[in-house]
Design a protein around this motif. Structure first.
Motif, mmCIF file in Angstrom:
data_model
loop_
_atom_site.group_PDB
_atom_site.id
_atom_site.type_symbol
_atom_site.label_atom_id
_atom_site.label_comp_id
_atom_site.label_asym_id
_atom_site.label_seq_id
_atom_site.Cartn_x
_atom_site.Cartn_y
_atom_site.Cartn_z
ATOM 1 N N VAL A 1 15.907 34.183 54.415
ATOM 2 C CA VAL A 1 16.504 33.541 53.143
ATOM 3 C C VAL A 1 16.693 32.084 53.245
ATOM 4 C CG1 VAL A 1 18.494 33.497 51.538
ATOM 5 C CG2 VAL A 1 17.700 35.766 52.385
ATOM 6 N N LEU A 2 16.369 31.174 52.284
ATOM 7 C CA LEU A 2 16.552 29.630 52.501
ATOM 8 C C LEU A 2 17.809 29.176 51.436
ATOM 9 C CD1 LEU A 2 16.055 26.800 53.398
ATOM 10 C CD2 LEU A 2 14.342 26.681 51.894
ATOM 11 N N ILE A 3 18.676 28.873 51.898
ATOM 12 C CA ILE A 3 19.860 28.588 51.066
ATOM 13 C C ILE A 3 20.198 26.928 50.849
ATOM 14 C CG2 ILE A 3 22.598 28.806 50.809
ATOM 15 C CD1 ILE A 3 22.471 31.207 52.524
ATOM 16 N N THR A 4 19.875 26.345 49.621
ATOM 17 C CA THR A 4 20.239 25.067 49.395
ATOM 18 C C THR A 4 21.261 24.725 48.721
ATOM 19 O OG1 THR A 4 18.772 25.452 47.452
ATOM 20 C CG2 THR A 4 17.407 25.012 49.305
ATOM 21 N N GLY A 5 21.606 23.550 48.712
ATOM 22 C CA GLY A 5 22.790 23.018 48.205
ATOM 23 C C GLY A 5 23.284 22.034 48.906
ATOM 24 N N GLU A 6 24.194 21.042 48.346
ATOM 25 C CA GLU A 6 24.711 19.826 48.681
ATOM 26 C C GLU A 6 25.825 20.333 49.668
ATOM 27 O OE1 GLU A 6 26.572 17.713 45.550
ATOM 28 O OE2 GLU A 6 24.801 17.389 44.365
ATOM 29 N N THR A 7 26.072 19.385 50.740
ATOM 30 C CA THR A 7 27.149 19.488 51.661
ATOM 31 C C THR A 7 28.446 20.100 51.034
ATOM 32 O OG1 THR A 7 26.058 17.910 53.134
ATOM 33 C CG2 THR A 7 28.302 18.644 53.519
ATOM 34 N N GLY A 8 29.120 21.033 51.622
ATOM 35 C CA GLY A 8 30.424 21.491 51.329
ATOM 36 C C GLY A 8 30.234 22.481 50.240
ATOM 37 N N THR A 9 29.114 23.028 49.663
ATOM 38 C CA THR A 9 29.070 24.118 48.640
ATOM 39 C C THR A 9 29.292 25.277 49.406
ATOM 40 O OG1 THR A 9 26.659 24.081 48.887
ATOM 41 C CG2 THR A 9 27.602 22.581 46.972
ATOM 42 N N GLY A 10 29.342 25.634 50.327
ATOM 43 C CA GLY A 10 29.608 27.112 50.942
ATOM 44 C C GLY A 10 28.273 27.870 51.582
ATOM 45 N N LYS A 11 27.273 27.011 51.863
ATOM 46 C CA LYS A 11 26.194 27.560 52.362
ATOM 47 C C LYS A 11 26.228 28.569 53.327
ATOM 48 C CE LYS A 11 23.978 23.711 52.840
ATOM 49 N NZ LYS A 11 24.844 22.783 52.344
ATOM 50 N N GLU A 12 27.309 28.419 54.551
ATOM 51 C CA GLU A 12 27.405 29.090 55.702
ATOM 52 C C GLU A 12 27.974 30.465 55.178
ATOM 53 O OE1 GLU A 12 29.713 29.190 59.972
ATOM 54 O OE2 GLU A 12 28.959 27.087 59.184
ATOM 55 N N LEU A 13 29.181 30.140 54.319
ATOM 56 C CA LEU A 13 29.824 31.253 53.737
ATOM 57 C C LEU A 13 28.809 32.204 53.103
ATOM 58 C CD1 LEU A 13 32.886 32.121 53.657
ATOM 59 C CD2 LEU A 13 32.776 31.159 51.455
ATOM 60 N N MET A 14 28.055 31.615 52.510
ATOM 61 C CA MET A 14 26.920 32.761 51.795
ATOM 62 C C MET A 14 25.968 33.419 52.691
ATOM 63 S SD MET A 14 25.794 33.861 49.025
ATOM 64 C CE MET A 14 26.116 33.011 47.380
ATOM 65 N N ALA A 15 25.901 32.521 53.848
ATOM 66 C CA ALA A 15 24.971 33.169 54.888
ATOM 67 C C ALA A 15 25.731 34.399 55.683
ATOM 68 C CB ALA A 15 24.478 32.372 55.791
ATOM 69 N N ARG A 16 27.075 34.230 55.757
ATOM 70 C CA ARG A 16 27.877 35.204 56.470
ATOM 71 C C ARG A 16 27.908 36.428 55.549
ATOM 72 N NH1 ARG A 16 30.736 34.011 60.645
ATOM 73 N NH2 ARG A 16 30.853 31.758 61.397
ATOM 74 N N GLY A 17 27.930 36.210 54.246
ATOM 75 C CA GLY A 17 28.325 37.247 53.152
ATOM 76 C C GLY A 17 26.729 38.328 53.251
ATOM 77 N N ILE A 18 25.686 37.505 53.300
ATOM 78 C CA ILE A 18 24.471 38.147 53.319
ATOM 79 C C ILE A 18 24.380 39.078 54.378
ATOM 80 C CG2 ILE A 18 21.756 37.871 53.561
ATOM 81 C CD1 ILE A 18 22.318 35.477 51.761
ATOM 82 N N HIS A 19 24.886 38.619 55.707
ATOM 83 C CA HIS A 19 24.653 39.420 56.919
ATOM 84 C C HIS A 19 25.559 40.600 56.928
ATOM 85 C CE1 HIS A 19 24.965 40.334 61.304
ATOM 86 N NE2 HIS A 19 26.256 40.411 61.035
ATOM 87 N N TYR A 20 26.875 40.213 56.368
ATOM 88 C CA TYR A 20 27.731 41.549 56.513
ATOM 89 C C TYR A 20 27.781 42.454 55.326
ATOM 90 C CZ TYR A 20 30.480 39.319 60.303
ATOM 91 O OH TYR A 20 30.727 39.001 61.336
ATOM 92 N N LYS A 21 26.716 42.185 54.412
ATOM 93 C CA LYS A 21 26.224 43.078 53.376
ATOM 94 C C LYS A 21 24.971 43.571 53.749
ATOM 95 C CE LYS A 21 28.966 41.019 49.775
ATOM 96 N NZ LYS A 21 28.813 40.203 48.563
ATOM 97 N N SER A 22 24.239 43.484 54.981
ATOM 98 C CA SER A 22 23.121 43.830 55.177
ATOM 99 C C SER A 22 23.025 45.120 56.459
ATOM 100 C CB SER A 22 22.231 42.563 55.951
ATOM 101 O OG SER A 22 22.844 42.575 57.259
ATOM 102 N N PRO A 23 22.161 45.875 56.592
ATOM 103 C CA PRO A 23 22.080 46.636 57.637
ATOM 104 C C PRO A 23 22.579 46.274 58.916
ATOM 105 C CG PRO A 23 20.249 47.075 56.198
ATOM 106 C CD PRO A 23 20.893 45.716 55.980
ATOM 107 N N ARG A 24 22.330 44.919 59.314
ATOM 108 C CA ARG A 24 22.671 44.305 60.712
ATOM 109 C C ARG A 24 24.172 44.000 60.665
ATOM 110 N NH1 ARG A 24 17.796 42.136 63.196
ATOM 111 N NH2 ARG A 24 15.825 42.474 61.887
#
Length: 500
Positions: A190-213
């Motif tokens: 998954v490629l997450i785009t957006g300006e600095t400070g929009t919460g890209k890392e927060l979104m990535a963490r959410g994807i990980h913790y909702k995944s089978p991994r």
């Protein structure tokens, strides 16, 4: 010194540098300064310090030598070094000898410096809490397993909560979160785009913790923070003797994340040479440590993020097209805060309660006028800037509600900017410079050169508004290189903030 704020020790032989550093940090930290490494050691012997920030080039004892002494005597202190040089050998020496947490390159920006020190202080606090937990966990293996399972459950519960990315039902972010929930279940990049400070890392963490991994590691690396040689070693590992300073084998982050997820932030900042090596890892599912003879199999899901228009960099030839397609099997765009103003009251009140609790203050909320100003402001730094603004307001406020008088000068000046017909607005911010007034069109007076200049400024201004300050798209439309566009923006006083 006694203060509810973390204590930072600044060490530099130049008084003006110490003053600049102090101005950038003194609102959030208890700051102590020292004009030499020897004075710094005396301070550490007398005061409880969480973070040390020092210059590399100092008379007598260098920054690396000083931080090595700090590591020996006060290993719990987080060590940061400022340097105007980026020689890989110097960096490796600092990492191996002094165990530094982060490099800050000159010239530094106050907001980046503050964010780095905030994270360092938070890490030191977590390390201290972890050591206390480790003492308590010596009761036995069964108790250890129980507490580790409890921590994992709490982390997963927190990350799976919808409150992690606050938004209203009709917010543009709601659709993004729905897409993220769907793609989380499938093992694709998954490629997450957006300006600095929009919460890209927060979104990535959410994807990980909702995944089978979710039960496996989630590892983060900022690809813009290290030069190519160190980034390759950090991600893929290295063997002892592979290069100067490689005194022992190192396990790379891809191996550490085996079975889990790795998040590559600022992927658009990587060099073409590194992109080739990363592409091979994604294609073959194996990494080769620097200096290693054989590859190592890894099972890692890759999430990446960038604040650039990555497709434009592909067209410009600075990013590999095949790697782009590998990383962007599914793309998510994080909308900037100015495009989701309906979320600002919810975000602001949530951040206020978190910040007030952290700072040991009690605040009921914002006045109606202050909240209206928060909603009107364009927030070029997005949620991160909003968080810092509220932190400042809490520190300065002394009543139950935070008023508009507590807003920083940056916010108040922007809110007082004249309407669009007096000062054109680009990307939510007033165009800087006296030349902004010429964007209304050529006046029809003056020499040919002056009138052509006005026409050029007008065309660039219209393109900036049309593309919301995306310089790559503006350069493409006007048939300019990015360097050429940047020079014209600087010449005409239009070099404001915006998306690259």
């Amino acid at each position: 010194m006694t203060s509810g704020r973390p204590t930072v020790l600044l060490v530099d032989d130049e008084t003006r540098v110490l003053e600049s550093l102090t101005r950038a940090l003194d609102e959030d930290f208890q700051v102590i300064t020292a004009e030499s490494a020897e004075q710094g050691l005396d301070v550490l012997a007398a005061e409880f310090v969480q973070v040390v920030l020092c210059d590399q080039r100092m008379p007598g004892m260098s920054g690396v030598e000083f931080l090595s002494r700090v590591r020996e005597g006060w290993p719990e202190v987080v060590r940061i070094i400022i340097s105007g040089y980026s020689d890989p050998d110097d960096m490796l020496e600092a990492i191996n000898r002094a165990g530094i947490y982060q490099f800050i390159h000159k010239p530094w920006r106050p907001e980046n410096l503050l964010l780095t020190v905030q994270r360092a202080a938070e890490m030191q606090q977590l390390q201290s809490e972890n050591e206390l937990l480790n003492l308590e966990l010596r009761a036995g293996v069964s108790e250890l397993r129980r507490q580790v399972a409890g921590k994992r459950e709490r982390v997963q519960r927190r990350e799976l909560s919808d409150d992690r990315i606050l938004r209203c039902a009709d917010s543009p972010m709601a659709g993004v979160c729905q897409l993220a929930d769907k793609v989380a279940q499938y093992d694709i990049p998954v490629l997450i785009t957006g300006e600095t400070g929009t919460g890209k890392e927060l979104m990535a963490r959410g994807i990980h913790y909702k995944s089978p991994r979710r039960d496996k590691p989630f590892v983060v690396e900022n690809c813009a923070a290290l030069p190519e040689e160190l980034l390759e070693s950090e991600l893929f590992g290295h063997k002892r003797g592979a290069f100067t300073g490689a005194y022992q084998d190192r396990v790379g982050l891809f191996q550490q994340a085996d079975g889990g997820t790795i998040f590559l932030d600022e992927i658009g900042e990587t060099s073409p040479g590194f992109q080739v090596k990363l592409l091979r890892v994604l294609q073959e599912g194996e990494v080769r440590p620097v200096g290693g003879a054989s590859p190592i199999r890894t099972d890692v899901r890759v999430l990446s993020a960038t604040n650039r228009n990555l497709w434009c960099t592909v067209q410009q030839g600075s990013f590999r097209e095949d790697l782009y397609y590998r990383l962007s099997a599914f793309a998510l765009h994080m909308p900037p805060l100015r495009d989701r103003r309906e979320d600002i009251p919810l975000l602001a009140n949530h951040l206020l309660q978190e910040i007030a609790a952290t700072m040991g203050e009690w605040v009921e909320g914002f006045t109606d006028e202050a909240m209206a100003c928060l909603v009107r402001y364009h927030w070029p730094g997005n949620v991160r800037q909003l968080q810092n603004e509220i932190m400042r307001m809490v520190a300065l406020g002394d009543g139950e509600r935070l008023g508009v008088e507590l807003l920083s000068d940056v916010v108040q000046v922007a809110l007082e900017t004249p309407p669009r017909d007096e000062a054109p607005i680009l990307n939510g911010a007033a165009v800087p410079g006296e030349r902004a007034m010429t964007l209304q069109g050529a006046t029809g007076r003056g020499t040919l050169k002056e009138r052509l200049t006005e026409l050029e400024v007008d065309m660039i201004g219209q393109a900036l508004r049309r593309h919301r300050w995306n310089k790559s798209r503006v350069a493409e439309e006007l048939g300019l290189s990015r360097v050429g566009l940047r020079n014209k923006l600087k010449r005409y006083g239009l070099d404001g903030e915006g998306t690259s």
